[in-house]
Design a protein around this motif. Structure first.
Motif, PDB file in Angstrom:
ATOM      1  N   HIS A  93       0.166  -3.114  -1.571  1.00 29.46           N
ATOM      2  CA  HIS A  93       1.007  -3.964  -2.423  1.00 29.46           C
ATOM      3  C   HIS A  93       0.469  -4.054  -3.845  1.00 29.46           C
ATOM      4  N   ASP A  95      -0.898  -1.577  -5.197  1.00 30.75           N
ATOM      5  CA  ASP A  95      -0.724  -0.212  -5.680  1.00 30.75           C
ATOM      6  C   ASP A  95      -2.005   0.348  -6.277  1.00 30.75           C
ATOM      7  N   GLY A 130       3.027   6.144   0.891  1.00 33.77           N
ATOM      8  CA  GLY A 130       2.079   6.651  -0.083  1.00 33.77           C
ATOM      9  C   GLY A 130       0.725   7.084   0.426  1.00 33.77           C
TER      10      GLY A 130
END
Length: 299
Positions: A93, A95, A130
């Protein structure tokens, strides 16, 4: 148990700490002794938080936010399952990137029981976007995969094992074609390769090898399937059965096809300890079981 993959990881990261000021190692006691020399040389970048796995991931997330490249290490259940919320939030979250390196695999060290087993680790990380996932099948594959992970900025999971193939593969980019045949495709992941090669020695099938499973090399799989006479895939993974089946189906979405998924069974909770070979036999990952599945492709 064979510790060569773990040693290759320790050696690679310890060496990289000397040349890359971005790197930091975060541990929760596991393998801490192996990093003693590195900690002496880089006391501010080799951090042992003790048996606090959620804290370990939180610390890694904080280091990443400052611009460092954290390398986080423990047994697979302590690295992925126990602190999964922190992986989701403090890394995903936010990133930020990190390299998570596990040992223990699905049942490499069964003497410790279920607490040290994590067949669902890759499937769990699959719920998050990701992630790159490497599953080396030999100790000599660890260094190039680790070097690539350390040099990047993304979120990478490296799944080490004490189970290993007899020989390393020289090319770890995408899926490698090791054998060509007409009756279908067998995809062997990481340390499953030797069992697959032995099981398919008399079979007219294509064998693909994967040391990197995320991103999933759909192009090579699709090409191999189209080159065969039958659109059939046997997926052999050293973790939860069917973990990559959705990606096989996605790659072949416009082609009528068959997928057989071999891996750790979803329908049993094994409470016996035994040896890794006993677990292989139960889950259908031994040579005889794989051979039976492959023979079914010609039926």
């Amino acid at each position: 148990m064979d510790s060569r993959m773990r040693q290759a990881f320790v050696d690679t990261v310890s060496s990289a700490l000397d040349t890359d000021p971005r790197l930091a190692v975060v541990l929760a006691d596991i393998t801490a002794a192996a990093f003693t020399a590195a900690q002496r040389h880089h006391p501010d970048r080799v951090i042992n938080v003790g048996i606090r796995e959620q804290c370990m991931i939180g610390v890694a997330g904080g280091l990443a936010l400052t611009g460092l490249r954290p390398v986080v290490h423990s047994y697979a259940p302590f690295l992925v399952e126990r602190p999964f919320e922190q992986i989701k939030l403090d890394l995903g979250h936010q990133d930020v990137g990190a390299v998570l390196v596990s040992i223990g695999g699905s049942y490499d060290d069964p003497v410790w029981g279920r607490t040290h087993q994590a067949p669902g680790d890759v499937a769990l990380l699959d719920t998050l976007p990701g992630w790159t996932v490497h599953v080396p099948g030999h100790a000599e594959e660890v260094e190039p995969l680790m070097r690539s992970a350390l040099a990047g900025d993304g979120r990478v999971y490296v799944r080490l094992s004490s189970r290993a193939n007899a020989r390393p593969q020289p090319d770890l980019s995408g899926f490698q074609v090791l054998k060509r045949g007409r009756l279908g495709v067998v995809l062997a992941v990481g340390p499953m390769l030797d069992n697959v090669l032995h099981a398919t020695r008399q079979a007219d099938v294509t064998v693909l090898y994967a040391a990197t499973v995320r991103p999933f090399d759909q192009a090579t799989l699709r090409s191999a399937v189209l080159a065969a006479d039958r659109a059939a895939v046997v997926l052999v993974e050293p973790y939860l059965a069917g973990t990559s089946a959705h990606l096989v189906n996605e790659a072949l979405s416009d082609i009528p096809h068959q997928v057989r998924s071999l891996g750790v069974r979803r329908d049993v909770e094994l409470r016996a300890y035994g040896e890794p070979a006993d677990h292989d036999a139960l889950h259908g990952l031994d040579v005889a079981s794989i051979e039976a599945e492959v023979e079914g492709l010609g039926a």
